[in-house]
Design a protein around this motif. Structure first.
Motif, PDB file in Angstrom:
ATOM      1  N   LEU A 170      35.643 -20.570 -45.026  1.00  0.00           N
ATOM      2  CA  LEU A 170      36.912 -20.135 -44.445  1.00  0.00           C
ATOM      3  C   LEU A 170      37.691 -19.240 -45.410  1.00  0.00           C
ATOM      4  CD1 LEU A 170      38.070 -23.431 -42.693  1.00  0.00           C
ATOM      5  CD2 LEU A 170      37.195 -21.370 -41.596  1.00  0.00           C
ATOM      6  N   GLY A 171      37.717 -19.611 -46.688  1.00  0.00           N
ATOM      7  CA  GLY A 171      38.471 -18.810 -47.653  1.00  0.00           C
ATOM      8  C   GLY A 171      37.900 -17.416 -47.820  1.00  0.00           C
ATOM      9  N   LEU A 172      36.587 -17.316 -47.952  1.00  0.00           N
ATOM     10  CA  LEU A 172      35.949 -16.006 -48.097  1.00  0.00           C
ATOM     11  C   LEU A 172      36.063 -15.195 -46.816  1.00  0.00           C
ATOM     12  CD1 LEU A 172      32.786 -17.180 -50.042  1.00  0.00           C
ATOM     13  CD2 LEU A 172      34.629 -15.773 -50.972  1.00  0.00           C
ATOM     14  N   GLY A 173      35.946 -15.870 -45.667  1.00  0.00           N
ATOM     15  CA  GLY A 173      36.109 -15.167 -44.396  1.00  0.00           C
ATOM     16  C   GLY A 173      37.517 -14.639 -44.214  1.00  0.00           C
ATOM     17  N   LEU A 174      38.514 -15.435 -44.602  1.00  0.00           N
ATOM     18  CA  LEU A 174      39.905 -14.965 -44.549  1.00  0.00           C
ATOM     19  C   LEU A 174      40.088 -13.712 -45.397  1.00  0.00           C
ATOM     20  CD1 LEU A 174      41.904 -18.314 -44.826  1.00  0.00           C
ATOM     21  CD2 LEU A 174      41.861 -16.773 -42.871  1.00  0.00           C
ATOM     22  N   ALA A 175      39.536 -13.725 -46.599  1.00  0.00           N
ATOM     23  CA  ALA A 175      39.659 -12.560 -47.472  1.00  0.00           C
ATOM     24  C   ALA A 175      38.987 -11.341 -46.850  1.00  0.00           C
ATOM     25  CB  ALA A 175      39.046 -12.868 -48.839  1.00  0.00           C
ATOM     26  N   ALA A 176      37.811 -11.528 -46.235  1.00  0.00           N
ATOM     27  CA  ALA A 176      37.105 -10.403 -45.619  1.00  0.00           C
ATOM     28  C   ALA A 176      37.927  -9.784 -44.502  1.00  0.00           C
ATOM     29  CB  ALA A 176      35.745 -10.862 -45.097  1.00  0.00           C
ATOM     30  N   LEU A 177      38.483 -10.613 -43.624  1.00  0.00           N
ATOM     31  CA  LEU A 177      39.244 -10.085 -42.494  1.00  0.00           C
ATOM     32  C   LEU A 177      40.559  -9.469 -42.936  1.00  0.00           C
ATOM     33  CD1 LEU A 177      38.525 -13.008 -40.022  1.00  0.00           C
ATOM     34  CD2 LEU A 177      37.675 -10.658 -39.845  1.00  0.00           C
ATOM     35  N   ALA A 178      41.157 -10.013 -43.986  1.00  0.00           N
ATOM     36  CA  ALA A 178      42.427  -9.470 -44.462  1.00  0.00           C
ATOM     37  C   ALA A 178      42.244  -8.125 -45.161  1.00  0.00           C
ATOM     38  CB  ALA A 178      43.098 -10.466 -45.408  1.00  0.00           C
ATOM     39  N   LEU A 179      41.121  -7.928 -45.846  1.00  0.00           N
ATOM     40  CA  LEU A 179      40.933  -6.740 -46.671  1.00  0.00           C
ATOM     41  C   LEU A 179      40.152  -5.629 -45.978  1.00  0.00           C
ATOM     42  CD1 LEU A 179      40.141  -8.492 -50.073  1.00  0.00           C
ATOM     43  CD2 LEU A 179      42.278  -7.407 -49.390  1.00  0.00           C
ATOM     44  N   ALA A 180      39.519  -5.917 -44.843  1.00  0.00           N
ATOM     45  CA  ALA A 180      38.760  -4.876 -44.147  1.00  0.00           C
ATOM     46  C   ALA A 180      39.711  -3.831 -43.577  1.00  0.00           C
ATOM     47  CB  ALA A 180      37.924  -5.485 -43.025  1.00  0.00           C
ATOM     48  N   THR A 181      39.262  -2.595 -43.547  1.00  0.00           N
ATOM     49  CA  THR A 181      40.024  -1.519 -42.899  1.00  0.00           C
ATOM     50  C   THR A 181      39.324  -0.993 -41.652  1.00  0.00           C
ATOM     51  OG1 THR A 181      38.967   0.189 -44.256  1.00  0.00           O
ATOM     52  CG2 THR A 181      40.992  -0.789 -45.107  1.00  0.00           C
ATOM     53  N   ARG A 182      38.055  -1.342 -41.475  1.00  0.00           N
ATOM     54  CA  ARG A 182      37.301  -0.994 -40.262  1.00  0.00           C
ATOM     55  C   ARG A 182      36.472  -2.205 -39.848  1.00  0.00           C
ATOM     56  NH1 ARG A 182      33.089   2.289 -41.018  1.00  0.00           N
ATOM     57  NH2 ARG A 182      33.019   2.023 -43.283  1.00  0.00           N
ATOM     58  N   GLY A 183      36.199  -2.291 -38.548  1.00  0.00           N
ATOM     59  CA  GLY A 183      35.269  -3.305 -38.061  1.00  0.00           C
ATOM     60  C   GLY A 183      35.768  -4.729 -38.120  1.00  0.00           C
ATOM     61  N   ARG A 184      37.083  -4.941 -38.073  1.00  0.00           N
ATOM     62  CA  ARG A 184      37.582  -6.316 -38.166  1.00  0.00           C
ATOM     63  C   ARG A 184      37.135  -7.163 -36.980  1.00  0.00           C
ATOM     64  NH1 ARG A 184      42.757  -4.272 -40.370  1.00  0.00           N
ATOM     65  NH2 ARG A 184      42.916  -4.970 -42.534  1.00  0.00           N
ATOM     66  N   ALA A 185      37.166  -6.597 -35.776  1.00  0.00           N
ATOM     67  CA  ALA A 185      36.755  -7.375 -34.599  1.00  0.00           C
ATOM     68  C   ALA A 185      35.294  -7.799 -34.726  1.00  0.00           C
ATOM     69  CB  ALA A 185      36.972  -6.561 -33.325  1.00  0.00           C
ATOM     70  N   ALA A 186      34.437  -6.906 -35.219  1.00  0.00           N
ATOM     71  CA  ALA A 186      33.022  -7.238 -35.375  1.00  0.00           C
ATOM     72  C   ALA A 186      32.824  -8.283 -36.463  1.00  0.00           C
ATOM     73  CB  ALA A 186      32.217  -5.978 -35.681  1.00  0.00           C
ATOM     74  N   LEU A 187      33.545  -8.173 -37.578  1.00  0.00           N
ATOM     75  CA  LEU A 187      33.439  -9.180 -38.634  1.00  0.00           C
ATOM     76  C   LEU A 187      33.931 -10.543 -38.140  1.00  0.00           C
ATOM     77  CD1 LEU A 187      34.632  -7.194 -41.788  1.00  0.00           C
ATOM     78  CD2 LEU A 187      32.334  -8.090 -41.370  1.00  0.00           C
ATOM     79  N   PHE A 188      35.013 -10.530 -37.366  1.00  0.00           N
ATOM     80  CA  PHE A 188      35.527 -11.775 -36.795  1.00  0.00           C
ATOM     81  C   PHE A 188      34.473 -12.403 -35.886  1.00  0.00           C
ATOM     82  CE2 PHE A 188      37.544 -14.128 -33.373  1.00  0.00           C
ATOM     83  CZ  PHE A 188      38.435 -14.945 -34.034  1.00  0.00           C
ATOM     84  N   ALA A 191      31.024   0.799 -37.708  1.00  0.00           N
ATOM     85  CA  ALA A 191      32.450   0.576 -37.472  1.00  0.00           C
ATOM     86  C   ALA A 191      33.186   1.911 -37.467  1.00  0.00           C
ATOM     87  CB  ALA A 191      33.026  -0.348 -38.546  1.00  0.00           C
ATOM     88  N   ARG A 192      34.019   2.119 -36.470  1.00  0.00           N
ATOM     89  CA  ARG A 192      34.748   3.372 -36.331  1.00  0.00           C
ATOM     90  C   ARG A 192      36.033   3.352 -37.157  1.00  0.00           C
ATOM     91  NH1 ARG A 192      33.274   6.669 -31.991  1.00  0.00           N
ATOM     92  NH2 ARG A 192      31.536   5.811 -30.766  1.00  0.00           N
ATOM     93  N   GLY A 193      36.398   4.530 -37.636  1.00  0.00           N
ATOM     94  CA  GLY A 193      37.652   4.667 -38.359  1.00  0.00           C
ATOM     95  C   GLY A 193      38.840   4.668 -37.417  1.00  0.00           C
ATOM     96  N   ARG A 194      39.983   4.375 -37.940  1.00  0.00           N
ATOM     97  CA  ARG A 194      41.199   4.312 -37.143  1.00  0.00           C
ATOM     98  C   ARG A 194      41.781   5.708 -36.960  1.00  0.00           C
ATOM     99  NH1 ARG A 194      45.309   0.256 -39.608  1.00  0.00           N
ATOM    100  NH2 ARG A 194      43.652  -1.178 -39.041  1.00  0.00           N
ATOM    101  N   ILE A 195      42.312   5.975 -35.776  1.00  0.00           N
ATOM    102  CA  ILE A 195      42.971   7.252 -35.509  1.00  0.00           C
ATOM    103  C   ILE A 195      44.431   7.137 -35.940  1.00  0.00           C
ATOM    104  CG2 ILE A 195      43.676   8.887 -33.731  1.00  0.00           C
ATOM    105  CD1 ILE A 195      41.238   8.131 -32.157  1.00  0.00           C
ATOM    106  N   GLY A 196      44.849   7.983 -36.867  1.00  0.00           N
ATOM    107  CA  GLY A 196      46.229   7.935 -37.352  1.00  0.00           C
ATOM    108  C   GLY A 196      46.536   6.611 -38.008  1.00  0.00           C
TER     109      GLY A 196
END
Length: 304
Positions: free
Chosen positions: A53-71, A269-274
């Motif tokens: 849980l701790g490592l997963g929390l860090a991954a989702l908090a620090l990702a800038t792309r693909g958060r839904a897929a990582l979740f 994972a796609r980049g964010r627009i704006g």
């Protein structure tokens, strides 16, 4: 040096904690049904869940792309079933490495810290599972522009070599069972999932990649590179099973292959627009599936 955490990063992290924790506990309880475990064994399972849980929390908090897929990857039932054992932290470390390497471009004062953290996470994964050595390929993306290639490779290749070093050590994974050692087929769940939950997860994994097409994909060369690394990891995981005296892949489990999935998430994972951070409904399908897990799996545990 602190790393930035955006608002949607907090959303995915809190959703993972709130929905993943009860499901992990339920699956750990089901796995103990019929056993008389010692207090040390129970504490070990709880420590594994806490690390996952701790490592997963860090991954989702620090990702800038693909958060839904990582979740979706972290809340996938096979991932939650592995959370109370040694495979859970391995998967979460692989996800954390992909999250740390997700910014495009990898510049600014946080770039070096992210790469160093990703190299450490990958080294720990390789120490536990030498067949996951192709994860080192993530350290080489994003590919540098032509004018900066010499400097970029001079910085990245030593990190990649250090992350790969544990695979060359004798007895690289003391105390951890080899892939597939527990047997049980391709799905490492203590109980079969209800049919409707399987259908919801199928939609959660297949619909978002098709429906969420906003933002640019990584360049084709990076997608090809990371896909090739994932295929190499698959080959390294499958080959020992195929060459075993009994032959076949009867001992292969889903958890043996899940640590390779972050490479594909990073590749596509796609980049964010704006700067828009609004969530679209297809991205919430994994949240719905995880919410059903959090309700259904404890009920199964109580019946067990």
């Amino acid at each position: 040096m602190s790393l930035p955490i955006t608002g949607d990063g907090r959303f995915w992290a809190l959703a993972f904690l709130g929905l993943g924790f009860p499901a992990c506990l339920a699956l750990a309880w089901i796995g103990l049904t019929g056993e008389t475990p010692s207090a040390l064994a129970v504490c070990g399972r709880l420590a594994g869940i806490a690390a996952f849980l701790g490592l997963g929390l860090a991954a989702l908090a620090l990702a800038t792309r693909g958060r839904a897929a990582l979740f979706a990857l972290l809340c996938f039932p096979a991932s939650l079933a592995a959370a109370s054992g040694p495979d859970g932290p391995v998967l979460a470390l692989a996800a954390l490495a992909a999250a740390l390497l997700s910014p495009r471009p990898m510049t600014g004062r946080h770039g070096s810290a992210r790469r160093a953290g990703a190299a450490l996470a990958i080294a720990l994964v390789v120490l536990a599972r030498p067949a996951c050595a192709p994860l080192v390929g993530m350290l080489l993306v994003p590919f540098p522009p032509p004018g900066r290639r010499v400097r970029a490779w001079r910085e990245r290749l030593p990190l990649a070599a250090l992350a790969l070093l544990p695979a060359l050590l004798p007895a690289a994974s003391p105390g951890l069972p080899p892939p597939g050692a527990a047997g049980g087929g391709l799905v490492s769940l203590p109980v079969p999932l209800p049919g409707f939950l399987t259908g919801v997860w199928a939609a959660a994994l297949l619909v978002p990649p098709v429906a969420l097409r906003r933002g640019p994909l990584p360049p084709p060369a990076e997608r090809l590179w990371l896909s090739g690394c994932a295929l190499l990891g698959l080959w390294l995981a499958v080959l020992p099973q195929a060459l075993a005296p009994a032959g076949g892949l009867g001992g292969m489990q889903a958890r043996d292959l899940l640590p390779l999935a972050p490479m594909l998430i990073l590749a596509f994972a796609r980049g964010r627009i704006g700067t828009a951070a609004a969530l679209r409904w297809p991205a919430l399908l994994p949240v719905l599936a995880a919410a059903l897990d959090a309700v259904v799996l404890p009920m199964i545990a109580l019946r067990a």
